[in-house]
Design a protein around this motif. Structure first.
Motif, short mmCIF file in Angstrom:
data_model
loop_
_atom_site.label_atom_id
_atom_site.label_comp_id
_atom_site.label_asym_id
_atom_site.label_seq_id
_atom_site.Cartn_x
_atom_site.Cartn_y
_atom_site.Cartn_z
N THR A 258 -4.47 -10.79 10.95
CA THR A 258 -3.29 -11.08 10.36
C THR A 258 -2.77 -9.84 9.38
O THR A 258 -1.66 -9.45 9.27
CB THR A 258 -3.24 -12.29 9.64
OG1 THR A 258 -3.26 -13.41 10.87
CG2 THR A 258 -1.94 -12.80 9.17
N ALA A 259 -3.62 -9.53 8.66
CA ALA A 259 -3.58 -8.65 7.46
C ALA A 259 -3.22 -7.06 7.95
O ALA A 259 -2.16 -6.70 7.70
CB ALA A 259 -4.78 -8.59 6.57
N PHE A 260 -4.02 -6.90 9.03
CA PHE A 260 -3.67 -5.54 9.94
C PHE A 260 -2.26 -5.51 10.25
O PHE A 260 -1.47 -4.47 10.24
CB PHE A 260 -4.80 -5.39 10.86
CG PHE A 260 -4.36 -4.18 11.81
CD1 PHE A 260 -4.95 -2.73 11.15
CD2 PHE A 260 -3.89 -4.30 12.90
CE1 PHE A 260 -4.56 -1.78 12.17
CE2 PHE A 260 -3.68 -3.28 14.03
CZ PHE A 260 -3.99 -1.85 13.36
N LEU A 261 -1.93 -6.50 11.06
CA LEU A 261 -0.53 -6.56 11.68
C LEU A 261 0.58 -6.61 10.64
O LEU A 261 1.72 -5.97 10.63
CB LEU A 261 -0.26 -7.95 12.50
CG LEU A 261 -1.22 -8.10 13.81
CD1 LEU A 261 -0.94 -9.33 14.60
CD2 LEU A 261 -0.70 -6.70 14.74
N PHE A 262 0.32 -7.17 9.37
CA PHE A 262 1.28 -7.09 8.23
C PHE A 262 1.49 -5.76 7.98
O PHE A 262 2.57 -5.35 7.52
CB PHE A 262 0.63 -8.07 7.06
CG PHE A 262 1.65 -8.14 6.11
CD1 PHE A 262 2.76 -8.63 5.84
CD2 PHE A 262 1.33 -7.32 4.73
CE1 PHE A 262 3.62 -8.61 4.70
CE2 PHE A 262 2.08 -7.39 3.83
CZ PHE A 262 3.24 -7.98 3.85
N PHE A 263 0.43 -5.11 7.44
CA PHE A 263 0.31 -3.85 6.83
C PHE A 263 0.85 -2.74 7.93
O PHE A 263 1.69 -1.86 7.54
CB PHE A 263 -0.93 -3.36 6.40
CG PHE A 263 -1.44 -4.08 5.12
CD1 PHE A 263 -0.67 -3.80 3.74
CD2 PHE A 263 -2.52 -5.00 5.11
CE1 PHE A 263 -0.99 -4.27 2.58
CE2 PHE A 263 -2.76 -5.47 3.81
CZ PHE A 263 -2.01 -5.15 2.74
N ALA A 264 0.62 -3.02 9.13
CA ALA A 264 1.14 -2.16 10.10
C ALA A 264 2.83 -2.26 10.23
O ALA A 264 3.42 -1.38 10.56
CB ALA A 264 0.54 -2.20 11.78
N TYR A 265 3.12 -3.58 10.23
CA TYR A 265 4.59 -3.88 10.15
C TYR A 265 5.31 -3.22 8.85
O TYR A 265 6.28 -2.44 9.00
CB TYR A 265 4.81 -5.28 10.11
CG TYR A 265 6.22 -5.94 9.85
CD1 TYR A 265 7.18 -5.77 11.09
CD2 TYR A 265 6.69 -6.22 8.91
CE1 TYR A 265 8.53 -6.26 10.75
CE2 TYR A 265 8.13 -6.72 8.60
CZ TYR A 265 8.80 -6.72 9.54
OH TYR A 265 10.14 -6.89 9.44
N VAL A 266 4.62 -3.44 8.00
CA VAL A 266 5.51 -2.71 6.73
C VAL A 266 5.30 -1.37 6.84
O VAL A 266 6.38 -0.54 6.47
CB VAL A 266 4.60 -3.20 5.38
CG1 VAL A 266 4.90 -2.37 4.00
CG2 VAL A 266 4.66 -4.53 5.33
N PHE A 267 4.36 -0.52 7.16
CA PHE A 267 4.24 0.71 7.49
C PHE A 267 5.43 1.39 8.34
O PHE A 267 6.01 2.52 8.16
CB PHE A 267 2.95 1.35 8.01
CG PHE A 267 2.76 2.84 8.29
CD1 PHE A 267 2.73 3.57 7.11
CD2 PHE A 267 2.81 3.10 9.53
CE1 PHE A 267 2.40 4.78 7.58
CE2 PHE A 267 2.62 4.42 9.69
CZ PHE A 267 2.36 5.46 8.68
#
Length: 457
Positions: free
Chosen positions: A10-19
Protein backbone atom coordinates in the motif's frame (compact mmCIF):
# COMPACT_ATOMS: atom_id res chain seq x y z
CA UNK A 1 9.00 -16.15 -3.82
CA UNK A 2 8.45 -14.12 -0.68
CA UNK A 3 5.12 -12.29 -0.53
CA UNK A 4 5.24 -8.50 -0.02
CA UNK A 5 3.35 -7.42 3.15
CA UNK A 6 0.08 -5.61 2.47
CA UNK A 7 1.14 -2.46 4.34
CA UNK A 8 4.37 -2.17 2.33
CA UNK A 9 2.48 -2.73 -0.90
CA UNK A 10 0.00 0.00 0.00
CA UNK A 11 2.82 2.41 0.88
CA UNK A 12 4.61 1.65 -2.41
CA UNK A 13 1.43 2.28 -4.45
CA UNK A 14 0.75 5.49 -2.57
CA UNK A 15 4.22 6.96 -3.17
CA UNK A 16 4.14 5.81 -6.80
CA UNK A 17 0.81 7.58 -7.23
CA UNK A 18 2.14 10.79 -5.67
CA UNK A 19 5.26 10.64 -7.88
CA UNK A 20 3.17 10.24 -11.04
CA UNK A 21 0.90 13.14 -10.05
CA UNK A 22 3.93 15.40 -9.42
CA UNK A 23 5.47 14.48 -12.78
CA UNK A 24 2.19 15.13 -14.65
CA UNK A 25 1.74 18.44 -12.83
CA UNK A 26 5.24 19.51 -13.85
CA UNK A 27 4.62 18.52 -17.47
CA UNK A 28 1.33 20.45 -17.55
CA UNK A 29 3.02 23.49 -16.05
CA UNK A 30 5.92 23.49 -18.52
CA UNK A 31 3.52 23.02 -21.43
CA UNK A 32 1.40 25.91 -20.17
CA UNK A 33 4.08 28.56 -19.70
CA UNK A 34 3.24 31.52 -21.91
CA UNK A 35 3.85 35.23 -21.89
CA UNK A 36 1.50 37.17 -19.54
CA UNK A 37 0.31 39.32 -22.45
CA UNK A 38 -0.82 36.22 -24.37
CA UNK A 39 -2.73 34.86 -21.39
CA UNK A 40 -4.36 38.26 -20.80
CA UNK A 41 -5.48 38.38 -24.44
CA UNK A 42 -6.98 34.89 -24.19
CA UNK A 43 -8.91 35.74 -21.01
CA UNK A 44 -10.27 38.93 -22.58
CA UNK A 45 -11.37 36.84 -25.55
CA UNK A 46 -13.13 34.46 -23.15
CA UNK A 47 -14.95 37.02 -21.01
CA UNK A 48 -15.49 40.13 -23.11
CA UNK A 49 -14.72 39.18 -26.67
CA UNK A 50 -13.50 41.37 -29.52
CA UNK A 51 -16.23 41.19 -32.09
CA UNK A 52 -15.40 44.21 -34.21
CA UNK A 53 -18.32 46.21 -35.67
CA UNK A 54 -21.63 44.67 -34.58
CA UNK A 55 -23.81 43.48 -37.43
CA UNK A 56 -27.12 45.20 -37.97
CA UNK A 57 -30.16 43.01 -37.84
CA UNK A 58 -32.00 40.83 -35.37
CA UNK A 59 -30.81 39.60 -31.99
CA UNK A 60 -30.08 36.21 -33.52
CA UNK A 61 -27.81 37.84 -36.12
CA UNK A 62 -25.81 39.50 -33.35
CA UNK A 63 -25.40 36.25 -31.41
CA UNK A 64 -24.46 34.30 -34.54
CA UNK A 65 -21.83 36.90 -35.42
CA UNK A 66 -20.27 36.61 -31.96
CA UNK A 67 -20.22 32.81 -32.16
CA UNK A 68 -18.47 32.97 -35.53
CA UNK A 69 -15.80 35.20 -34.03
CA UNK A 70 -15.42 33.10 -30.85
CA UNK A 71 -16.84 29.54 -31.27
CA UNK A 72 -15.70 28.62 -27.73
CA UNK A 73 -18.67 30.65 -26.47
CA UNK A 74 -20.88 27.69 -27.36
CA UNK A 75 -18.85 25.40 -25.08
CA UNK A 76 -19.15 27.75 -22.12
CA UNK A 77 -22.87 28.20 -22.80
CA UNK A 78 -23.40 24.43 -23.00
CA UNK A 79 -21.71 23.90 -19.61
CA UNK A 80 -23.64 26.79 -18.06
CA UNK A 81 -26.97 25.41 -19.31
CA UNK A 82 -25.94 21.99 -18.02
CA UNK A 83 -25.38 23.46 -14.55
CA UNK A 84 -28.76 25.23 -14.64
CA UNK A 85 -30.56 22.06 -15.73
CA UNK A 86 -28.75 20.14 -12.99
CA UNK A 87 -30.28 22.50 -10.40
CA UNK A 88 -33.75 21.59 -11.68
CA UNK A 89 -33.07 17.88 -11.08
CA UNK A 90 -31.19 18.26 -7.79
CA UNK A 91 -34.19 17.08 -5.77
CA UNK A 92 -34.53 13.98 -7.97
CA UNK A 93 -30.86 13.13 -7.46
CA UNK A 94 -31.24 13.54 -3.70
CA UNK A 95 -34.31 11.28 -3.76
CA UNK A 96 -32.28 8.70 -5.70
CA UNK A 97 -29.63 8.73 -2.95
CA UNK A 98 -32.34 8.03 -0.37
CA UNK A 99 -33.66 5.19 -2.54
CA UNK A 100 -30.24 3.49 -2.62
CA UNK A 101 -29.77 4.13 1.10
CA UNK A 102 -32.99 2.25 1.92
CA UNK A 103 -32.06 -0.48 -0.56
CA UNK A 104 -28.66 -0.99 1.11
CA UNK A 105 -30.04 -1.40 4.63
CA UNK A 106 -29.08 -4.78 6.03
CA UNK A 107 -27.90 -6.31 9.35
CA UNK A 108 -24.30 -5.65 8.24
CA UNK A 109 -25.12 -2.07 7.15
CA UNK A 110 -27.99 -0.76 9.34
CA UNK A 111 -27.65 2.84 8.06
CA UNK A 112 -27.68 1.83 4.40
CA UNK A 113 -24.76 4.16 3.75
CA UNK A 114 -22.34 3.62 0.87
CA UNK A 115 -20.04 5.51 -1.47
CA UNK A 116 -22.75 5.68 -4.14
CA UNK A 117 -25.27 7.08 -1.65
CA UNK A 118 -22.87 9.79 -0.51
CA UNK A 119 -21.93 10.77 -4.08
CA UNK A 120 -25.59 11.07 -5.12
CA UNK A 121 -26.37 13.04 -1.97
CA UNK A 122 -23.51 15.41 -2.72
CA UNK A 123 -24.61 15.78 -6.36
CA UNK A 124 -28.11 16.58 -5.11
CA UNK A 125 -26.97 19.62 -3.11
CA UNK A 126 -28.07 22.66 -5.11
CA UNK A 127 -25.25 24.80 -3.72
CA UNK A 128 -22.44 22.59 -5.07
CA UNK A 129 -23.74 22.26 -8.62
CA UNK A 130 -22.10 25.30 -10.20
CA UNK A 131 -18.82 24.38 -8.47
CA UNK A 132 -19.01 20.82 -9.83
CA UNK A 133 -19.63 22.08 -13.35
CA UNK A 134 -16.62 24.39 -13.02
CA UNK A 135 -14.42 21.28 -13.30
CA UNK A 136 -15.36 20.46 -16.95
CA UNK A 137 -15.20 24.20 -17.67
CA UNK A 138 -11.56 24.33 -16.53
CA UNK A 139 -10.79 21.21 -18.56
CA UNK A 140 -12.36 22.81 -21.64
CA UNK A 141 -10.36 26.04 -21.20
CA UNK A 142 -7.18 24.00 -20.74
CA UNK A 143 -7.81 21.99 -23.91
CA UNK A 144 -8.65 25.12 -25.89
CA UNK A 145 -5.81 27.27 -24.52
CA UNK A 146 -3.64 25.89 -21.68
CA UNK A 147 -3.63 25.27 -17.93
CA UNK A 148 -2.07 28.65 -17.07
CA UNK A 149 -4.91 30.43 -18.87
CA UNK A 150 -7.42 28.43 -16.83
CA UNK A 151 -5.58 29.28 -13.60
CA UNK A 152 -5.33 32.97 -14.47
CA UNK A 153 -9.02 33.05 -15.34
CA UNK A 154 -9.92 31.56 -11.94
CA UNK A 155 -7.60 33.87 -10.02
CA UNK A 156 -8.90 36.89 -11.93
CA UNK A 157 -12.45 36.54 -10.57
CA UNK A 158 -13.53 38.57 -7.53
CA UNK A 159 -14.66 36.24 -4.73
CA UNK A 160 -15.21 38.92 -2.09
CA UNK A 161 -18.99 38.37 -1.89
CA UNK A 162 -18.79 34.57 -1.45
CA UNK A 163 -16.18 34.94 1.28
CA UNK A 164 -18.22 37.60 3.04
CA UNK A 165 -21.44 35.58 2.97
CA UNK A 166 -19.63 32.62 4.58
CA UNK A 167 -18.35 34.81 7.41
CA UNK A 168 -21.55 36.75 8.08
CA UNK A 169 -23.78 33.63 7.91
CA UNK A 170 -21.52 31.80 10.35
CA UNK A 171 -21.73 34.56 12.95
CA UNK A 172 -25.44 35.22 12.39
CA UNK A 173 -26.27 31.57 13.08
CA UNK A 174 -24.64 31.56 16.53
CA UNK A 175 -26.80 31.05 19.61
CA UNK A 176 -26.43 34.60 21.07
CA UNK A 177 -27.56 36.23 17.80
CA UNK A 178 -30.47 33.83 17.29
CA UNK A 179 -31.54 34.19 20.94
CA UNK A 180 -31.45 37.96 20.63
CA UNK A 181 -33.61 37.84 17.50
CA UNK A 182 -36.06 35.47 19.22
CA UNK A 183 -36.29 37.79 22.24
CA UNK A 184 -37.09 40.71 19.95
CA UNK A 185 -39.90 38.74 18.30
CA UNK A 186 -41.16 37.65 21.71
CA UNK A 187 -41.28 41.29 22.85
CA UNK A 188 -43.60 42.23 19.99
CA UNK A 189 -45.65 39.06 20.44
CA UNK A 190 -46.22 40.09 24.07
CA UNK A 191 -47.86 43.28 22.83
CA UNK A 192 -50.59 41.02 21.46
CA UNK A 193 -50.72 38.87 24.57
CA UNK A 194 -48.51 36.18 22.95
CA UNK A 195 -51.57 34.85 21.17
CA UNK A 196 -51.30 32.62 18.11
CA UNK A 197 -52.06 35.59 15.86
CA UNK A 198 -49.51 37.79 17.66
CA UNK A 199 -46.76 35.20 17.19
CA UNK A 200 -47.85 34.52 13.61
CA UNK A 201 -47.81 38.21 12.69
CA UNK A 202 -44.54 38.97 14.51
CA UNK A 203 -42.70 36.06 12.91
CA UNK A 204 -43.98 36.75 9.40
CA UNK A 205 -43.28 40.49 9.65
CA UNK A 206 -40.19 41.02 11.79
CA UNK A 207 -38.52 37.70 10.97
CA UNK A 208 -38.15 38.48 7.24
CA UNK A 209 -37.07 42.07 7.94
CA UNK A 210 -34.40 40.73 10.29
CA UNK A 211 -32.92 39.00 7.25
CA UNK A 212 -31.60 42.37 6.11
CA UNK A 213 -29.31 42.40 9.15
CA UNK A 214 -28.57 38.78 10.10
CA UNK A 215 -28.79 37.35 6.54
CA UNK A 216 -31.76 35.64 4.93
CA UNK A 217 -30.74 32.05 5.83
CA UNK A 218 -30.40 32.97 9.51
CA UNK A 219 -33.76 34.79 9.46
CA UNK A 220 -35.37 31.79 7.77
CA UNK A 221 -33.99 29.43 10.41
CA UNK A 222 -35.21 31.60 13.29
CA UNK A 223 -38.65 32.13 11.74
CA UNK A 224 -39.08 28.43 10.96
CA UNK A 225 -38.10 27.38 14.49
CA UNK A 226 -40.53 29.83 16.08
CA UNK A 227 -43.36 28.93 13.70
CA UNK A 228 -42.86 25.26 14.51
CA UNK A 229 -43.03 26.03 18.22
CA UNK A 230 -45.88 28.56 18.33
CA UNK A 231 -47.92 27.74 15.22
CA UNK A 232 -47.34 24.38 13.51
CA UNK A 233 -47.44 22.52 16.82
CA UNK A 234 -51.19 23.32 16.85
CA UNK A 235 -51.72 21.37 13.59
CA UNK A 236 -53.32 24.05 11.37
CA UNK A 237 -55.19 23.03 8.23
CA UNK A 238 -53.20 22.20 5.10
CA UNK A 239 -54.27 25.39 3.37
CA UNK A 240 -53.21 27.59 6.28
CA UNK A 241 -50.01 25.57 6.85
CA UNK A 242 -48.83 25.76 3.25
CA UNK A 243 -50.12 29.31 2.82
CA UNK A 244 -48.07 30.42 5.84
CA UNK A 245 -44.98 28.64 4.54
CA UNK A 246 -45.30 30.24 1.09
CA UNK A 247 -45.86 33.65 2.68
CA UNK A 248 -42.74 33.17 4.82
CA UNK A 249 -40.62 32.25 1.78
CA UNK A 250 -41.74 35.30 -0.17
CA UNK A 251 -41.45 37.67 2.79
CA UNK A 252 -37.93 36.43 3.53
CA UNK A 253 -36.89 37.11 -0.07
CA UNK A 254 -38.49 40.56 -0.14
CA UNK A 255 -37.41 41.47 3.39
CA UNK A 256 -33.71 41.15 2.63
CA UNK A 257 -33.51 44.39 0.61
CA UNK A 258 -33.32 46.88 3.48
CA UNK A 259 -29.52 46.65 3.44
CA UNK A 260 -26.85 45.97 0.84
CA UNK A 261 -24.99 43.19 2.62
CA UNK A 262 -27.35 40.44 3.78
CA UNK A 263 -29.34 39.14 0.79
CA UNK A 264 -27.28 37.22 -1.84
CA UNK A 265 -29.16 38.73 -4.86
CA UNK A 266 -28.36 42.23 -3.57
CA UNK A 267 -24.87 41.36 -2.41
CA UNK A 268 -23.94 40.12 -5.90
CA UNK A 269 -24.62 43.55 -7.46
CA UNK A 270 -24.06 46.06 -4.65
CA UNK A 271 -20.36 46.54 -5.35
CA UNK A 272 -20.65 46.54 -9.16
CA UNK A 273 -23.53 49.02 -9.20
CA UNK A 274 -22.37 51.00 -6.14
CA UNK A 275 -25.58 50.34 -4.18
CA UNK A 276 -25.02 51.02 -0.48
CA UNK A 277 -27.39 50.41 2.42
CA UNK A 278 -28.82 53.93 2.26
CA UNK A 279 -29.69 53.45 -1.41
CA UNK A 280 -31.28 50.06 -0.76
CA UNK A 281 -33.39 51.28 2.15
CA UNK A 282 -34.89 54.30 0.41
CA UNK A 283 -35.36 52.70 -3.00
CA UNK A 284 -36.34 49.15 -2.00
CA UNK A 285 -36.63 48.86 1.77
CA UNK A 286 -39.64 51.08 2.43
CA UNK A 287 -41.62 49.40 -0.35
CA UNK A 288 -40.60 45.97 0.95
CA UNK A 289 -41.90 46.79 4.44
CA UNK A 290 -45.22 48.01 3.04
CA UNK A 291 -45.48 44.95 0.79
CA UNK A 292 -44.89 42.53 3.67
CA UNK A 293 -47.44 44.29 5.88
CA UNK A 294 -50.07 44.29 3.12
CA UNK A 295 -49.49 40.61 2.29
CA UNK A 296 -49.76 39.60 5.96
CA UNK A 297 -52.93 41.64 6.39
CA UNK A 298 -54.58 40.00 3.36
CA UNK A 299 -53.64 36.55 4.64
CA UNK A 300 -55.00 37.39 8.09
CA UNK A 301 -58.35 38.51 6.67
CA UNK A 302 -58.64 35.24 4.75
CA UNK A 303 -57.59 32.93 7.64
CA UNK A 304 -58.81 34.97 10.64
CA UNK A 305 -61.46 32.44 11.72
CA UNK A 306 -58.99 29.57 11.76
CA UNK A 307 -56.38 31.64 13.61
CA UNK A 308 -58.93 32.43 16.32
CA UNK A 309 -59.82 28.71 16.52
CA UNK A 310 -56.13 27.85 16.95
CA UNK A 311 -55.94 30.35 19.82
CA UNK A 312 -58.74 28.54 21.66
CA UNK A 313 -56.98 25.24 21.03
CA UNK A 314 -53.68 26.65 22.32
CA UNK A 315 -55.24 27.84 25.58
CA UNK A 316 -56.65 24.38 26.23
CA UNK A 317 -53.29 22.72 25.55
CA UNK A 318 -51.49 25.27 27.71
CA UNK A 319 -53.57 24.29 30.74
CA UNK A 320 -52.81 20.59 30.33
CA UNK A 321 -49.09 20.75 29.47
CA UNK A 322 -46.57 21.69 32.21
CA UNK A 323 -44.37 24.73 31.66
CA UNK A 324 -41.01 24.05 30.01
CA UNK A 325 -37.85 24.73 32.06
CA UNK A 326 -36.05 27.92 31.08
CA UNK A 327 -32.82 27.60 29.14
CA UNK A 328 -29.49 28.95 30.37
CA UNK A 329 -29.53 32.71 29.88
CA UNK A 330 -26.76 34.24 27.80
CA UNK A 331 -24.96 37.18 29.46
CA UNK A 332 -25.69 40.48 27.77
CA UNK A 333 -22.01 41.27 27.20
CA UNK A 334 -21.53 38.11 25.12
CA UNK A 335 -24.43 39.06 22.85
CA UNK A 336 -23.04 42.60 22.62
CA UNK A 337 -19.64 41.29 21.52
CA UNK A 338 -21.31 39.15 18.84
CA UNK A 339 -23.24 42.15 17.54
CA UNK A 340 -20.04 44.22 17.54
CA UNK A 341 -18.23 41.58 15.50
CA UNK A 342 -21.13 41.50 13.00
CA UNK A 343 -21.25 45.29 12.69
CA UNK A 344 -17.49 45.54 12.18
CA UNK A 345 -17.54 42.86 9.48
CA UNK A 346 -20.52 44.46 7.72
CA UNK A 347 -18.81 47.86 7.62
CA UNK A 348 -15.73 46.25 6.01
CA UNK A 349 -17.63 43.85 3.74
CA UNK A 350 -15.57 44.82 0.68
CA UNK A 351 -12.20 44.15 2.38
CA UNK A 352 -11.50 40.40 2.71
CA UNK A 353 -8.27 40.92 4.62
CA UNK A 354 -10.26 42.75 7.30
CA UNK A 355 -13.40 40.63 7.65
CA UNK A 356 -11.57 37.29 7.39
CA UNK A 357 -9.06 38.38 10.02
CA UNK A 358 -11.93 39.58 12.22
CA UNK A 359 -13.67 36.23 11.78
CA UNK A 360 -10.56 34.41 13.00
CA UNK A 361 -10.60 36.58 16.13
CA UNK A 362 -14.29 35.79 16.53
CA UNK A 363 -13.55 32.06 16.43
CA UNK A 364 -11.20 32.55 19.37
CA UNK A 365 -13.90 34.41 21.31
CA UNK A 366 -16.42 31.71 20.40
CA UNK A 367 -14.16 29.03 21.84
CA UNK A 368 -13.64 30.87 25.13
CA UNK A 369 -17.42 31.31 25.57
CA UNK A 370 -18.52 27.88 24.30
CA UNK A 371 -20.54 27.33 27.50
CA UNK A 372 -23.11 29.75 26.08
CA UNK A 373 -22.75 28.64 22.46
CA UNK A 374 -24.23 25.95 20.26
CA UNK A 375 -21.90 23.96 17.99
CA UNK A 376 -20.76 26.30 15.21
CA UNK A 377 -22.06 25.04 11.88
CA UNK A 378 -19.92 26.08 8.91
CA UNK A 379 -21.48 23.56 6.51
CA UNK A 380 -24.37 25.67 5.22
CA UNK A 381 -22.40 28.96 5.00
CA UNK A 382 -19.62 27.24 3.05
CA UNK A 383 -22.17 25.67 0.70
CA UNK A 384 -23.76 29.07 -0.03
CA UNK A 385 -20.33 30.64 -0.56
CA UNK A 386 -19.33 27.78 -2.85
CA UNK A 387 -22.50 28.27 -4.86
CA UNK A 388 -21.84 31.99 -5.34
CA UNK A 389 -18.20 31.35 -6.28
CA UNK A 390 -19.24 28.76 -8.88
CA UNK A 391 -21.80 31.20 -10.22
CA UNK A 392 -19.12 33.87 -10.63
CA UNK A 393 -16.85 31.42 -12.49
CA UNK A 394 -19.56 30.44 -14.97
CA UNK A 395 -21.41 33.75 -15.16
CA UNK A 396 -18.36 35.77 -16.18
CA UNK A 397 -18.27 33.80 -19.45
CA UNK A 398 -21.91 34.45 -20.34
CA UNK A 399 -21.87 38.19 -21.01
CA UNK A 400 -21.54 37.59 -24.77
CA UNK A 401 -25.23 36.59 -24.98
CA UNK A 402 -26.66 38.12 -21.79
CA UNK A 403 -25.76 41.66 -22.80
CA UNK A 404 -27.64 41.72 -26.15
CA UNK A 405 -30.56 39.60 -24.89
CA UNK A 406 -31.39 41.60 -21.76
CA UNK A 407 -30.49 44.93 -23.36
CA UNK A 408 -33.17 44.30 -25.99
CA UNK A 409 -35.90 44.15 -23.30
CA UNK A 410 -37.88 46.96 -21.76
CA UNK A 411 -38.09 47.54 -18.01
CA UNK A 412 -41.45 45.80 -17.67
CA UNK A 413 -40.22 42.79 -19.62
CA UNK A 414 -37.07 42.62 -17.49
CA UNK A 415 -39.04 42.53 -14.25
CA UNK A 416 -41.45 39.86 -15.52
CA UNK A 417 -38.65 37.66 -16.92
CA UNK A 418 -36.54 37.91 -13.76
CA UNK A 419 -39.58 37.15 -11.58
CA UNK A 420 -40.43 34.04 -13.60
CA UNK A 421 -36.83 32.79 -13.84
CA UNK A 422 -36.15 33.15 -10.13
CA UNK A 423 -39.19 31.05 -9.33
CA UNK A 424 -37.21 28.14 -10.81
CA UNK A 425 -33.62 29.18 -10.15
CA UNK A 426 -31.66 31.06 -7.51
CA UNK A 427 -32.31 34.81 -7.60
CA UNK A 428 -28.62 35.57 -6.97
CA UNK A 429 -27.86 33.95 -10.33
CA UNK A 430 -30.17 36.33 -12.19
CA UNK A 431 -28.93 39.50 -10.53
CA UNK A 432 -25.28 38.51 -10.99
CA UNK A 433 -25.79 37.88 -14.70
CA UNK A 434 -27.52 41.25 -14.98
CA UNK A 435 -24.54 42.94 -13.30
CA UNK A 436 -22.38 41.85 -16.26
CA UNK A 437 -24.21 44.26 -18.57
CA UNK A 438 -22.49 47.67 -18.58
CA UNK A 439 -25.21 49.35 -20.65
CA UNK A 440 -28.00 48.84 -18.09
CA UNK A 441 -29.74 52.04 -17.01
CA UNK A 442 -30.68 52.65 -13.38
CA UNK A 443 -34.34 51.79 -13.99
CA UNK A 444 -33.36 48.52 -15.70
CA UNK A 445 -31.16 47.58 -12.74
CA UNK A 446 -34.07 48.32 -10.42
CA UNK A 447 -36.46 46.19 -12.50
CA UNK A 448 -34.16 43.14 -12.47
CA UNK A 449 -33.54 43.22 -8.71
CA UNK A 450 -37.19 43.94 -7.91
CA UNK A 451 -38.30 40.98 -10.00
CA UNK A 452 -35.59 38.72 -8.59
CA UNK A 453 -36.50 39.28 -4.94
CA UNK A 454 -40.23 39.08 -5.70
CA UNK A 455 -39.93 35.73 -7.49
CA UNK A 456 -37.21 34.44 -5.16
CA UNK A 457 -39.79 33.20 -2.69
Amino acid sequence: MRKIPANRKTAFLFFAYVFIVLILTRIIYLASVKCPECIHTEIVSLTQGSYGPEVSGSLWDTLRHRIEIQPFHLVTLFLFVGAVLHTFFAAKVHALSEYYREKNISPENPTGDSFTVQVLKFMGEVEVIFGIWAIPLLIAITLKYNWMTALDYLSGRDYTEPMFIIVIMSIASTKPIITMAEDCLKFFAKLGGESVFAWWLSILTLGPLAGSFITEPAAMAISAILLAKHFYSLSPSKMLAYGTLGLLFTNISVGGVLTAFAAPPVLMVSKTWDWNTSFMFFNFGIKAVLGIICANFIYFLYFRKELYALEIQRNEIKKAVPKEPEAISIPFWITLVHVTFMAWIVVHNHYPVMFIGTFLLFLGFYKTTREYQDPLSLYNPILVGFFLAGLIIHGSLQSWWITPVLSSMGCGQLMIVSTILTAFNDNAAITFLASLIPSFSDIMKYAVVAGAVTGGG
